[in-house]
Design a protein around this motif. Structure first.
Motif, PDB file in Angstrom:
ATOM      1  N   LEU A  27      18.675  52.692 -15.307  1.00  0.00           N
ATOM      2  CA  LEU A  27      19.149  51.925 -16.524  1.00  0.00           C
ATOM      3  C   LEU A  27      19.391  53.014 -17.664  1.00  0.00           C
ATOM      4  CD1 LEU A  27      19.472  49.199 -17.886  1.00  0.00           C
ATOM      5  CD2 LEU A  27      17.124  49.368 -18.660  1.00  0.00           C
ATOM      6  N   ASP A  28      20.708  53.257 -17.922  1.00  0.00           N
ATOM      7  CA  ASP A  28      21.137  54.096 -19.052  1.00  0.00           C
ATOM      8  C   ASP A  28      21.083  53.505 -20.363  1.00  0.00           C
ATOM      9  OD1 ASP A  28      21.858  56.155 -17.055  1.00  0.00           O
ATOM     10  OD2 ASP A  28      23.754  55.253 -16.631  1.00  0.00           O
ATOM     11  N   LEU A  29      19.979  54.015 -21.123  1.00  0.00           N
ATOM     12  CA  LEU A  29      20.039  53.581 -22.448  1.00  0.00           C
ATOM     13  C   LEU A  29      20.659  54.531 -23.432  1.00  0.00           C
ATOM     14  CD1 LEU A  29      16.271  52.448 -22.277  1.00  0.00           C
ATOM     15  CD2 LEU A  29      18.275  50.913 -21.978  1.00  0.00           C
ATOM     16  N   LEU A  30      21.316  53.856 -24.346  1.00  0.00           N
ATOM     17  CA  LEU A  30      21.777  54.700 -25.519  1.00  0.00           C
ATOM     18  C   LEU A  30      20.737  55.178 -26.750  1.00  0.00           C
ATOM     19  CD1 LEU A  30      24.850  52.335 -26.344  1.00  0.00           C
ATOM     20  CD2 LEU A  30      24.878  54.377 -24.825  1.00  0.00           C
ATOM     21  N   SER A  31      21.051  56.373 -27.108  1.00  0.00           N
ATOM     22  CA  SER A  31      19.915  56.668 -28.301  1.00  0.00           C
ATOM     23  C   SER A  31      20.060  55.579 -29.515  1.00  0.00           C
ATOM     24  CB  SER A  31      20.534  57.935 -28.687  1.00  0.00           C
ATOM     25  OG  SER A  31      19.591  58.407 -29.887  1.00  0.00           O
ATOM     26  N   GLY A  32      18.734  55.190 -29.862  1.00  0.00           N
ATOM     27  CA  GLY A  32      18.544  54.349 -30.894  1.00  0.00           C
ATOM     28  C   GLY A  32      18.228  52.853 -30.082  1.00  0.00           C
ATOM     29  N   TRP A  33      18.440  51.921 -30.588  1.00  0.00           N
ATOM     30  CA  TRP A  33      18.099  50.511 -30.140  1.00  0.00           C
ATOM     31  C   TRP A  33      18.929  50.264 -28.904  1.00  0.00           C
ATOM     32  CZ3 TRP A  33      13.845  48.439 -31.688  1.00  0.00           C
ATOM     33  CH2 TRP A  33      13.139  48.766 -32.851  1.00  0.00           C
ATOM     34  N   ASN A  34      18.211  49.640 -27.848  1.00  0.00           N
ATOM     35  CA  ASN A  34      18.958  48.847 -26.876  1.00  0.00           C
ATOM     36  C   ASN A  34      18.365  47.509 -26.457  1.00  0.00           C
ATOM     37  OD1 ASN A  34      20.676  51.071 -25.147  1.00  0.00           O
ATOM     38  ND2 ASN A  34      18.736  51.927 -26.305  1.00  0.00           N
ATOM     39  N   MET A  35      18.969  46.506 -25.801  1.00  0.00           N
ATOM     40  CA  MET A  35      18.392  45.444 -25.485  1.00  0.00           C
ATOM     41  C   MET A  35      18.696  45.132 -24.131  1.00  0.00           C
ATOM     42  SD  MET A  35      19.415  41.677 -26.969  1.00  0.00           S
ATOM     43  CE  MET A  35      19.813  42.104 -28.702  1.00  0.00           C
ATOM     44  N   ILE A  36      17.350  44.957 -23.617  1.00  0.00           N
ATOM     45  CA  ILE A  36      17.347  44.432 -22.333  1.00  0.00           C
ATOM     46  C   ILE A  36      16.445  43.293 -21.628  1.00  0.00           C
ATOM     47  CG2 ILE A  36      17.562  46.863 -21.316  1.00  0.00           C
ATOM     48  CD1 ILE A  36      14.598  47.091 -20.515  1.00  0.00           C
ATOM     49  N   GLY A  37      16.845  42.564 -20.686  1.00  0.00           N
ATOM     50  CA  GLY A  37      16.233  41.349 -20.569  1.00  0.00           C
ATOM     51  C   GLY A  37      14.890  41.484 -19.406  1.00  0.00           C
ATOM     52  N   TYR A  38      14.043  40.899 -19.239  1.00  0.00           N
ATOM     53  CA  TYR A  38      13.077  40.893 -18.490  1.00  0.00           C
ATOM     54  C   TYR A  38      13.284  39.986 -17.215  1.00  0.00           C
ATOM     55  CZ  TYR A  38       8.214  40.428 -16.297  1.00  0.00           C
ATOM     56  OH  TYR A  38       7.356  40.518 -15.377  1.00  0.00           O
ATOM     57  N   SER A  39      13.608  40.401 -16.205  1.00  0.00           N
ATOM     58  CA  SER A  39      14.079  39.656 -15.153  1.00  0.00           C
ATOM     59  C   SER A  39      13.098  39.453 -13.957  1.00  0.00           C
ATOM     60  CB  SER A  39      15.484  40.353 -14.662  1.00  0.00           C
ATOM     61  OG  SER A  39      15.219  41.473 -14.101  1.00  0.00           O
ATOM     62  N   CYS A  40      11.820  39.766 -13.931  1.00  0.00           N
ATOM     63  CA  CYS A  40      10.740  39.675 -12.970  1.00  0.00           C
ATOM     64  C   CYS A  40      10.595  37.808 -12.773  1.00  0.00           C
ATOM     65  CB  CYS A  40       9.625  40.136 -13.340  1.00  0.00           C
ATOM     66  SG  CYS A  40       9.988  41.959 -13.196  1.00  0.00           S
ATOM     67  N   THR A  41       9.973  37.693 -11.750  1.00  0.00           N
ATOM     68  CA  THR A  41       9.637  36.219 -11.180  1.00  0.00           C
ATOM     69  C   THR A  41       8.467  35.640 -11.950  1.00  0.00           C
ATOM     70  OG1 THR A  41       8.838  36.944  -9.181  1.00  0.00           O
ATOM     71  CG2 THR A  41      11.249  36.257  -9.264  1.00  0.00           C
ATOM     72  N   SER A  42       7.580  36.565 -12.437  1.00  0.00           N
ATOM     73  CA  SER A  42       6.060  36.107 -12.919  1.00  0.00           C
ATOM     74  C   SER A  42       6.104  36.909 -14.128  1.00  0.00           C
ATOM     75  CB  SER A  42       5.134  36.177 -12.066  1.00  0.00           C
ATOM     76  OG  SER A  42       4.940  37.666 -11.592  1.00  0.00           O
ATOM     77  N   ASN A  43       4.965  36.252 -15.154  1.00  0.00           N
ATOM     78  CA  ASN A  43       4.690  36.695 -16.363  1.00  0.00           C
ATOM     79  C   ASN A  43       3.861  38.083 -15.916  1.00  0.00           C
ATOM     80  OD1 ASN A  43       5.803  34.574 -17.206  1.00  0.00           O
ATOM     81  ND2 ASN A  43       3.831  33.703 -17.975  1.00  0.00           N
ATOM     82  N   ALA A  44       3.980  39.052 -16.887  1.00  0.00           N
ATOM     83  CA  ALA A  44       3.338  40.476 -16.595  1.00  0.00           C
ATOM     84  C   ALA A  44       2.945  40.923 -18.123  1.00  0.00           C
ATOM     85  CB  ALA A  44       4.077  41.309 -15.788  1.00  0.00           C
ATOM     86  N   ASN A  45       1.764  41.547 -17.969  1.00  0.00           N
ATOM     87  CA  ASN A  45       1.418  42.535 -19.234  1.00  0.00           C
ATOM     88  C   ASN A  45       2.372  43.590 -19.686  1.00  0.00           C
ATOM     89  OD1 ASN A  45      -0.073  44.435 -20.918  1.00  0.00           O
ATOM     90  ND2 ASN A  45      -1.493  42.891 -20.857  1.00  0.00           N
ATOM     91  N   ALA A  46       2.647  43.570 -20.976  1.00  0.00           N
ATOM     92  CA  ALA A  46       3.951  44.502 -21.298  1.00  0.00           C
ATOM     93  C   ALA A  46       3.322  45.865 -20.872  1.00  0.00           C
ATOM     94  CB  ALA A  46       4.076  44.330 -22.756  1.00  0.00           C
ATOM     95  N   SER A  47       2.170  46.129 -21.130  1.00  0.00           N
ATOM     96  CA  SER A  47       1.777  47.630 -20.948  1.00  0.00           C
ATOM     97  C   SER A  47       1.801  48.023 -19.649  1.00  0.00           C
ATOM     98  CB  SER A  47       0.166  47.877 -21.706  1.00  0.00           C
ATOM     99  OG  SER A  47      -0.598  47.057 -21.133  1.00  0.00           O
TER     100      SER A  47
END
Length: 79
Positions: A24-44
């Motif tokens: 995933l190529d992210l730009l310097s600064g803010w980026n927006m991505i979606g969470y696309s997994c099939t189950s909930n998961a702890n962010a950490s």
């Protein structure tokens, strides 16, 4: 030549060659991505492999995950 693991090793090598890692190529600064997994998961847990590259992660409600401070205000990412 009669190595019983030859076909397993060949399969793994072929699988790794044909299924390159996702990047995933992210730009310097803010980026927006979606969470696309099939189950909930702890962010950490989800961000652990890249936490050294993260300053802050925010969800749509403004809750934040700050790995440097070991603070997870997001809790679980929702599917």
């Amino acid at each position: 030549e009669n190595d019983p693991c030859y076909s397993i090793n060949e399969f793994i090598e072929s699988t790794n060659t044909n299924n390159q890692p996702i990047t995933l190529d992210l730009l310097s600064g803010w980026n927006m991505i979606g969470y696309s997994c099939t189950s909930n998961a702890n962010a950490s847990v989800v961000f652990a492999p890249i936490q050294e590259s993260i300053i802050i992660v925010k969800d749509g409600a403004g809750n934040a995950y700050l790995p440097e401070w070991d603070f997870n205000g997001i809790g679980s990412l929702q599917r």
